[in-house]
Write a protein that holds these residues in place. Sequence first.
Motif, PDB file in Angstrom:
ATOM      1  N   TYR A 119       1.147  -1.242   0.023  1.00  0.00           N
ATOM      2  CA  TYR A 119      -0.271  -0.382   0.021  1.00  0.00           C
ATOM      3  C   TYR A 119       1.420   0.963  -0.186  1.00  0.00           C
ATOM      4  O   TYR A 119       0.733   2.277  -0.843  1.00  0.00           O
ATOM      5  N   PHE A 120       2.077   0.951   0.495  1.00  0.00           N
ATOM      6  CA  PHE A 120       2.908   2.417   0.945  1.00  0.00           C
ATOM      7  C   PHE A 120       3.970   2.537   0.153  1.00  0.00           C
ATOM      8  O   PHE A 120       4.497   3.698   0.565  1.00  0.00           O
ATOM      9  N   GLU A 121       4.196   1.640  -1.117  1.00  0.00           N
ATOM     10  CA  GLU A 121       5.372   1.462  -1.696  1.00  0.00           C
ATOM     11  C   GLU A 121       4.987   2.300  -2.167  1.00  0.00           C
ATOM     12  O   GLU A 121       6.290   3.407  -2.911  1.00  0.00           O
ATOM     13  N   ASP A 122       4.466   3.371  -3.332  1.00  0.00           N
ATOM     14  CA  ASP A 122       4.737   5.011  -3.910  1.00  0.00           C
ATOM     15  C   ASP A 122       4.220   5.981  -2.947  1.00  0.00           C
ATOM     16  O   ASP A 122       4.001   7.733  -3.369  1.00  0.00           O
ATOM     17  N   HIS A 123       4.069   5.731  -1.580  1.00  0.00           N
ATOM     18  CA  HIS A 123       4.192   6.982  -0.706  1.00  0.00           C
ATOM     19  C   HIS A 123       5.193   7.246  -0.409  1.00  0.00           C
ATOM     20  O   HIS A 123       5.366   6.307   0.951  1.00  0.00           O
ATOM     21  N   GLN A 124       6.209   8.282  -0.619  1.00  0.00           N
ATOM     22  CA  GLN A 124       7.647   8.862  -0.461  1.00  0.00           C
ATOM     23  C   GLN A 124       7.996   9.284   0.548  1.00  0.00           C
ATOM     24  O   GLN A 124       8.951   8.803   1.813  1.00  0.00           O
ATOM     25  N   GLN A 125       6.402   9.718   1.086  1.00  0.00           N
ATOM     26  CA  GLN A 125       7.006   9.864   2.722  1.00  0.00           C
ATOM     27  C   GLN A 125       7.127   8.892   3.545  1.00  0.00           C
ATOM     28  O   GLN A 125       7.209   9.431   4.617  1.00  0.00           O
ATOM     29  N   ILE A 126       6.455   7.718   3.556  1.00  0.00           N
ATOM     30  CA  ILE A 126       6.381   7.388   4.135  1.00  0.00           C
ATOM     31  C   ILE A 126       8.340   5.676   3.983  1.00  0.00           C
ATOM     32  O   ILE A 126       8.264   5.745   3.078  1.00  0.00           O
ATOM     33  N   PHE A 127       8.744   6.188   4.820  1.00  0.00           N
ATOM     34  CA  PHE A 127      10.163   5.429   4.802  1.00  0.00           C
ATOM     35  C   PHE A 127      10.308   4.217   5.025  1.00  0.00           C
ATOM     36  O   PHE A 127      11.057   3.382   5.049  1.00  0.00           O
ATOM     37  N   SER A 128       9.407   3.790   6.523  1.00  0.00           N
ATOM     38  CA  SER A 128       9.197   2.177   6.505  1.00  0.00           C
ATOM     39  C   SER A 128       7.825   2.168   7.555  1.00  0.00           C
ATOM     40  O   SER A 128       7.265   3.191   7.446  1.00  0.00           O
ATOM     41  N   THR A 129       8.099   0.581   7.261  1.00  0.00           N
ATOM     42  CA  THR A 129       6.769   0.300   8.200  1.00  0.00           C
ATOM     43  C   THR A 129       7.244  -0.824   8.980  1.00  0.00           C
ATOM     44  O   THR A 129       8.696  -0.974   9.514  1.00  0.00           O
ATOM     45  N   SER A 130       6.275  -0.951  10.745  1.00  0.00           N
ATOM     46  CA  SER A 130       6.655  -0.862  11.780  1.00  0.00           C
ATOM     47  C   SER A 130       5.952  -2.409  11.869  1.00  0.00           C
ATOM     48  O   SER A 130       4.505  -1.908  12.009  1.00  0.00           O
ATOM     49  N   ALA A 131       5.704  -3.546  13.009  1.00  0.00           N
ATOM     50  CA  ALA A 131       5.311  -4.450  13.206  1.00  0.00           C
ATOM     51  C   ALA A 131       4.845  -4.366  14.989  1.00  0.00           C
ATOM     52  O   ALA A 131       3.467  -4.895  15.669  1.00  0.00           O
ATOM     53  N   TYR A 132       6.258  -3.405  15.561  1.00  0.00           N
ATOM     54  CA  TYR A 132       6.064  -3.383  16.899  1.00  0.00           C
ATOM     55  C   TYR A 132       5.117  -1.878  16.909  1.00  0.00           C
ATOM     56  O   TYR A 132       5.493  -0.809  16.530  1.00  0.00           O
ATOM     57  N   SER A 133       4.395  -1.917  18.158  1.00  0.00           N
ATOM     58  CA  SER A 133       4.067  -0.081  18.903  1.00  0.00           C
ATOM     59  C   SER A 133       4.314  -0.554  20.503  1.00  0.00           C
ATOM     60  O   SER A 133       3.716  -1.469  20.316  1.00  0.00           O
ATOM     61  N   PRO A 134       4.959   0.793  21.082  1.00  0.00           N
ATOM     62  CA  PRO A 134       5.158   0.612  22.221  1.00  0.00           C
ATOM     63  C   PRO A 134       3.281   0.616  22.885  1.00  0.00           C
ATOM     64  O   PRO A 134       2.829   1.105  22.492  1.00  0.00           O
ATOM     65  N   PRO A 135       3.774  -0.032  24.169  1.00  0.00           N
ATOM     66  CA  PRO A 135       2.225  -0.161  24.527  1.00  0.00           C
ATOM     67  C   PRO A 135       2.125   1.257  25.001  1.00  0.00           C
ATOM     68  O   PRO A 135       1.947   1.417  26.556  1.00  0.00           O
TER      69      PRO A 135
END
Length: 302
Positions: A119-135
């Motif tokens: 989904y985000f490949e063509d959105h250059q503003q997004i540098f990376s994805t994460s599977a983790y989020s702080p609690p």
Amino acid sequence: MELAPVILFCFNRPKHTTATLEALKACRLASETNLYVYSDGPRNEEEAYLVNEVRSVLQGVKGFKSVTISQRKFNMGLASSIISGVTEVIQKHGKVIVLEDDLVCADSFLENQNKMLDYFEDHQQIFSTSAYSPPIKYPANFADDLYLFPRTSSYGWGTWRDRWESVDWSMEGFNEFIQSKAQRRHFNKGGIDLTPMLLHQKVGKIDSWSIRFSYAASLQNSLCVYPKESMLQHIGTDGSGTHSTSSSCYGHTSNNKVIHIEHFPKEHEAIAKRVRKFWANSLIRQLINFYKRMAYISLLKL
């Protein structure tokens, strides 16, 4: 959708590596996924036994479309191993999903990460994805599955070749950055611990690929996309890791929910404030870091 390969980096923890692999193998899409494993070499003779134990675990890995194992003859260290390994695989596949040997993922991990990378490949503003989020506690009216935050993640993350190749690992512009209040303020939107870590990287007190990756994202005014609920458990904060200490603050639960991306997510200031608080240093540590920065500038006569 072409599935991204998974890269696993491991070192000297056979039990952790086994747990990580078993969880990854149980993921939906595992049998359709190419797995690359980089096993770092021992730093001394005492570690050689554990490294060999890890490599024995790796020899029996099945359940993936393909398994490619690279065994380092010498110890490269985590930063060099990740930079070289990701570069090698991403040049071939164009995108990657990355795990270290102390992350136990939910069954939905591969499905969700591939969905985000697509989904985000063509959105250059997004540098990376994460599977983790702080609690953290989310606002009651926040219903989205994802949110954006200006800090990259090193826990079950993904990225694309053009973003990865844009990183200046030598940080040639650091001296200008450390003197610029505006640049430091912008970088610290991801947490006030970031600039001190980058300074420690520059002076050789730490060797981190992750802080340099976050720095590159900040220079490009880019963001990381995070799940509302973590897709993995961090089992390495038991004191067994080279770069970690015993801690329970990262959370011990993971969610098997399949994410839905109904629209492009937004930065949410209430969430950002809570994430920054999660990563914040103590007031004493902030004061120490301030004097360290001033000492660096004075020493180099910047």
